[in-house]
Design a protein around this motif. Structure first.
Motif, PDB file in Angstrom:
ATOM      1  N   TRP A   1      47.887  42.602  78.683  1.00 53.23           N
ATOM      2  CA  TRP A   1      48.521  42.038  77.490  1.00 53.23           C
ATOM      3  C   TRP A   1      49.026  40.623  77.758  1.00 53.23           C
ATOM      4  O   TRP A   1      49.024  39.767  76.859  1.00 53.23           O
ATOM      5  CB  TRP A   1      49.661  42.937  77.006  1.00 53.23           C
ATOM      6  CG  TRP A   1      50.869  42.965  77.897  1.00 53.23           C
ATOM      7  CD1 TRP A   1      51.178  43.867  78.857  1.00 53.23           C
ATOM      8  CD2 TRP A   1      51.948  42.008  77.899  1.00 53.23           C
ATOM      9  NE1 TRP A   1      52.357  43.540  79.472  1.00 53.23           N
ATOM     10  CE2 TRP A   1      52.863  42.414  78.898  1.00 53.23           C
ATOM     11  CE3 TRP A   1      52.222  40.860  77.159  1.00 53.23           C
ATOM     12  CZ2 TRP A   1      54.025  41.705  79.173  1.00 53.23           C
ATOM     13  CZ3 TRP A   1      53.388  40.146  77.431  1.00 53.23           C
ATOM     14  CH2 TRP A   1      54.277  40.574  78.436  1.00 53.23           C
TER      15      TRP A   1
ATOM     16  N   GLU B   1      47.926  39.494  66.995  1.00 51.00           N
ATOM     17  CA  GLU B   1      46.796  40.349  66.638  1.00 51.00           C
ATOM     18  C   GLU B   1      46.745  40.599  65.134  1.00 51.00           C
ATOM     19  O   GLU B   1      45.666  40.624  64.537  1.00 51.00           O
ATOM     20  CB  GLU B   1      46.882  41.675  67.399  1.00 51.00           C
ATOM     21  CG  GLU B   1      46.684  41.540  68.902  1.00 51.00           C
ATOM     22  CD  GLU B   1      45.343  40.917  69.245  1.00 51.00           C
ATOM     23  OE1 GLU B   1      44.337  41.288  68.631  1.00 51.00           O
ATOM     24  OE2 GLU B   1      45.311  40.046  70.130  1.00 51.00           O
ATOM     25  N   ARG B   2      47.882  40.779  64.499  1.00 49.73           N
ATOM     26  CA  ARG B   2      47.909  41.013  63.054  1.00 49.73           C
ATOM     27  C   ARG B   2      47.491  39.766  62.284  1.00 49.73           C
ATOM     28  O   ARG B   2      46.786  39.850  61.284  1.00 49.73           O
ATOM     29  CB  ARG B   2      49.307  41.462  62.626  1.00 49.73           C
ATOM     30  CG  ARG B   2      49.710  42.818  63.185  1.00 49.73           C
ATOM     31  CD  ARG B   2      51.144  43.156  62.860  1.00 49.73           C
ATOM     32  NE  ARG B   2      51.328  43.332  61.424  1.00 49.73           N
ATOM     33  CZ  ARG B   2      52.526  43.473  60.860  1.00 49.73           C
ATOM     34  NH1 ARG B   2      53.619  43.431  61.612  1.00 49.73           N
ATOM     35  NH2 ARG B   2      52.626  43.642  59.549  1.00 49.73           N
TER      36      ARG B   2
ATOM     37  N   ALA C   1      51.677  41.338  69.471  1.00 48.79           N
ATOM     38  CA  ALA C   1      51.386  42.187  68.312  1.00 48.79           C
ATOM     39  C   ALA C   1      51.272  41.356  67.044  1.00 48.79           C
ATOM     40  O   ALA C   1      50.386  41.589  66.212  1.00 48.79           O
ATOM     41  CB  ALA C   1      52.477  43.246  68.155  1.00 48.79           C
TER      42      ALA C   1
END
Length: 218
Positions: free
Chosen positions: A22, A165-166, A162
């Protein structure tokens, strides 16, 4: 490379330094922009599958190994840069399907890290130097706009990843609207080509969550 991001594990009789998957993806989003690079799995293959005991109680389970090859494509102005890397992953589980899933994911992540490593020190190249002369004890400051630490609490790296990615999943038209809206809301100059490295605190997260909520209901 910031030493705080470096992890270590036992491998054979020695300790190996590495970056988590990550973290490498977060660096790619920060440096290239969440809309400036792509990952494609070219090959994934199961190379080993066998029954084996697992856990302290030695229950019956499965050991699975996959290999994978991943291609990274980066858009840099009018140029397209392509790098590839191969990796392996191992899965151990009482459920055969879960063992396969774990091994495949690990292989793809390992291949992704090896491909991105060719872009330089922030992606792990510095760790191939045994003396780690390019690994610093403090993180380098991000160029361009930086929000005041006193303005709001900083986000954890996993939360930033996160959000990246969205945002990356938005349709092209909505992605363009996002870029214009974010620049206007936080006074980001057009000279700043990528917004990924600017998403750092709760104010940014609240604005992005609101934009994504509107997109979902549009």
């Amino acid at each position: 490379m910031d030493r705080a991001n470096v992890r270590q594990r036992e491998q054979g009789r020695s300790r190996v330094s590495y970056l988590e998957g990550w973290q490498v993806i977060a660096e790619a989003n920060r440096i290239f922009g969440f809309d400036g690079w792509e990952r494609c799995t070219l090959i994934s293959r199961c190379v080993a599958e066998h029954e084996r005991p697992i856990g302290r109680d030695r229950k019956s389970g499965w050991g699975v190994t996959y290999t994978a090859r991943v291609r990274i494509t980066v858009t840099a102005g009018h140029r397209t840069l392509i790098r590839e890397g191969s990796g392996a992953g191992h899965g151990i589980d009482a459920d055969k399907g879960l063992a396969h899933e774990s091994a495949l994911k690990e292989a793809e992540t390992d291949a992704t890290k090896r491909a991105l490593m060719t872009f330089g020190n922030p992606f792990g190249l510095a760790l191939y130097d045994k003396q780690q002369r390019q690994v610093s004890s403090s993180a380098a400051s991000t160029a361009g706009f930086v929000a005041s630490p006193a303005a709001d609490a900083h986000l954890e790296p996993a939360a930033i990843t996160a959000l990246h990615e969205r945002i990356k999943a938005l349709a092209p038209a909505r992605l363009e609207a996002f870029s214009k809206g974010f620049r206007a809301a936080f006074q980001v100059p057009d000279a700043q080509p990528s917004l990924a490295g600017l998403i750092t605190n709760n104010r940014h997260q609240r604005w992005i969550e609101g934009f994504l909520a509107e997109t979902a209901t549009a």
